[in-house]
Design an enzyme around this catalytic site. Structure first.
Site, PDB file in Angstrom:
ATOM      1  N   ASP A  42      39.671  30.134  43.767  1.00 51.17           N
ATOM      2  CA  ASP A  42      40.533  29.305  44.622  1.00 51.17           C
ATOM      3  C   ASP A  42      41.810  30.098  44.889  1.00 51.17           C
ATOM      4  OD1 ASP A  42      38.933  26.801  44.683  1.00 51.17           O
ATOM      5  OD2 ASP A  42      39.223  26.918  42.532  1.00 51.17           O
ATOM      6  N   GLU A  44      40.797  33.181  40.696  1.00 45.72           N
ATOM      7  CA  GLU A  44      40.902  33.717  42.058  1.00 45.72           C
ATOM      8  C   GLU A  44      39.839  33.131  42.984  1.00 45.72           C
ATOM      9  OE1 GLU A  44      40.825  37.957  41.524  1.00 45.72           O
ATOM     10  OE2 GLU A  44      43.021  38.050  41.410  1.00 45.72           O
ATOM     11  N   LEU A  84      33.143  21.709  33.304  1.00 45.95           N
ATOM     12  CA  LEU A  84      33.509  23.098  32.998  1.00 45.95           C
ATOM     13  C   LEU A  84      32.311  24.035  33.060  1.00 45.95           C
ATOM     14  CD1 LEU A  84      35.963  22.485  30.014  1.00 45.95           C
ATOM     15  CD2 LEU A  84      36.460  22.636  32.466  1.00 45.95           C
ATOM     16  N   GLN A  89      44.443  15.005  45.215  1.00 48.26           N
ATOM     17  CA  GLN A  89      43.948  16.136  45.993  1.00 48.26           C
ATOM     18  C   GLN A  89      42.617  15.843  46.687  1.00 48.26           C
ATOM     19  OE1 GLN A  89      44.013  18.576  42.240  1.00 48.26           O
ATOM     20  NE2 GLN A  89      42.246  19.575  43.136  1.00 48.26           N
ATOM     21  N   HIS A 141      35.811  28.582  33.925  1.00 47.89           N
ATOM     22  CA  HIS A 141      36.928  27.955  33.195  1.00 47.89           C
ATOM     23  C   HIS A 141      37.091  28.604  31.815  1.00 47.89           C
ATOM     24  CE1 HIS A 141      35.554  24.500  35.821  1.00 47.89           C
ATOM     25  NE2 HIS A 141      36.827  24.575  36.125  1.00 47.89           N
ATOM     26  N   MET A 159      39.713  20.300  36.284  1.00 49.22           N
ATOM     27  CA  MET A 159      39.273  18.936  36.591  1.00 49.22           C
ATOM     28  C   MET A 159      37.967  18.646  35.844  1.00 49.22           C
ATOM     29  SD  MET A 159      40.452  18.028  40.415  1.00 49.22           S
ATOM     30  CE  MET A 159      39.082  18.754  41.276  1.00 49.22           C
ATOM     31  N   SER A 171      31.283  27.292  40.460  1.00 49.96           N
ATOM     32  CA  SER A 171      32.102  26.171  40.910  1.00 49.96           C
ATOM     33  C   SER A 171      31.468  24.885  40.394  1.00 49.96           C
ATOM     34  CB  SER A 171      32.142  26.145  42.440  1.00 49.96           C
ATOM     35  OG  SER A 171      32.597  24.881  42.892  1.00 49.96           O
ATOM     36  N   SER A 172      32.319  23.924  40.050  1.00 51.96           N
ATOM     37  CA  SER A 172      31.781  22.638  39.581  1.00 51.96           C
ATOM     38  C   SER A 172      30.943  21.987  40.670  1.00 51.96           C
ATOM     39  CB  SER A 172      32.922  21.704  39.188  1.00 51.96           C
ATOM     40  OG  SER A 172      33.765  22.362  38.268  1.00 51.96           O
TER      41      SER A 172
HETATM   42  O1  PAF Z   1      41.309  24.090  40.497  1.00 46.81           O
HETATM   43  C1  PAF Z   1      41.293  22.961  39.972  1.00 46.81           C
HETATM   44  O2  PAF Z   1      40.428  22.634  39.172  1.00 46.81           O
HETATM   45  C2  PAF Z   1      42.366  21.952  40.364  1.00 46.81           C
HETATM   46  O3  PAF Z   1      42.723  22.086  41.708  1.00 46.81           O
HETATM   47  C3  PAF Z   1      43.592  21.995  39.448  1.00 46.81           C
HETATM   48  C4  PAF Z   1      44.325  23.326  39.551  1.00 46.81           C
HETATM   49  C5  PAF Z   1      43.183  21.738  38.017  1.00 46.81           C
HETATM   50  C6  PAF Z   1      44.582  20.891  39.871  1.00 46.81           C
HETATM   51  O4  PAF Z   1      43.997  19.640  39.815  1.00 46.81           O
END
Ligand code: PAF
Length: 285
Positions: free
Chosen positions: A158, A156, A40, A69, A44, A37, A193-194
């Site tokens: 998430d 991992e 970065l 989401q 990532h 998303m 984490s962002s």
């Molecule tokens: O983990 C994320 O950044 C998001 O949940 C994903 C997997 C790109 C789906 O939008």
């Protein structure tokens, strides 16, 4: 691989994505996908390197802040966005292509489909954020169908999301290898984490307690402590460190995320708030 001298090609439509990828597929190249998303960070970028190290000839990243989401009260509007900065990082990481679709492209007006994964979606994040995994599964299913990669990497950090996506890929016979990637941590142990960007300087210092408390719980569990007692002690320590509320701190079966079962892999999961910021983390036991 994209040369450092060349700007990263960015496509915004599914047809342009497929057109760009077509010659790679025709040449028999192995393609890796890193869905994100944006906003970065090193976590990532480690996914792109992992896919390359696993033999992917081409790595495609996606940036799409997926409205499906986010619940209405969540932070969709203020989710950090910096496409130019992200593109520079992806270019330096040697990514070949960025797919950054609009919401209209992903969810045109008549869009009516939702992918629901039962079981593994239900506990933990599924209880705290009931809309979340339906939105994730729907968008990841679309991205995997649109790009049709050989492999796709997910962190991992998430872990429940990773398990949901694995389940979906198996259940829907998606011809893709779902690659898990270890959590990347800051020097003090906080998982990257962002959303860490939202932490105040004071909260950022407090946040380091989360991985430390979880590691202590894991050590206690490995030492034979009662799991409920270890989790209760961990929760009390997080509260003493300023986390309020602690949504959960619990040992779970590493595959089903149900209650731990004797002789099966286990993981410790936590979600807790520091002011307006909700942090999640998990460790293998
Ligand atoms: O983990 C994320 O950044 C998001 O949940 C994903 C997997 C790109 C789906 O939008």
């Amino acid at each position: 691989m994209n040369s450092l001298a060349l700007p990263l090609p960015i496509v915004r439509t599914v047809s342009a994505l497929r057109e760009r990828m077509e010659p790679w597929r025709a040449a028999g190249e192995r393609i890796g996908l890193v869905p994100t998303m944006g906003a970065l960070h090193e976590g990532h970028l480690s996914l792109t390197r992992l896919l390359r190290a696993r033999g992917c000839d081409r790595v495609v990243a996606t940036i799409f802040v997926n409205p499906a989401q986010f619940a209405p009260h969540e932070d969709l509007a203020r989710y950090p966005r910096d496409e130019a900065g992200d593109a520079a990082l992806l270019t330096a990481a040697g990514v070949d292509l960025l797919f950054a679709p609009t919401t209209q492209e992903m969810y045109p007006p008549a869009f009516s489909t939702k992918v629901t994964i039962e079981g593994v979606s239900a506990p933990l994040e599924g209880e705290a954020r009931p809309h979340f995994f339906g939105g994730v599964a729907t968008v990841v299913a679309k991205l995997l169908i649109q790009a049709a990669p050989d492999e796709a990497a997910f962190g991992e950090k998430d872990y429940q999301q990773l398990q949901v996506i694995r389940r979906m890929a198996i259940d829907l016979d998606l011809p893709v290898i779902i690659v898990p990637a270890p959590t990347v941590r800051e020097a003090d142990g906080l998982a990257m984490s962002s959303r860490n960007k939202y932490l105040s300087p004071q909260a950022r210092m407090q946040a380091a307690a989360l991985p430390k408390v979880l590691e202590a719980c894991v050590a206690a569990a490995r030492g034979g402590a009662d799991l409920a007692d270890a989790a209760a002690a961990g929760q009390a320590e997080l509260e003493a460190a300023g986390f309020a509320p602690v949504d959960y701190l619990t040992f779970r079966d590493a595959d089903t995320l149900g209650p731990p079962q004797p002789g099966r892999p286990m993981r410790l999961f936590a979600a807790a708030w520091l002011g307006p910021v909700r942090l999640i983390d998990n460790f293998a036991v």
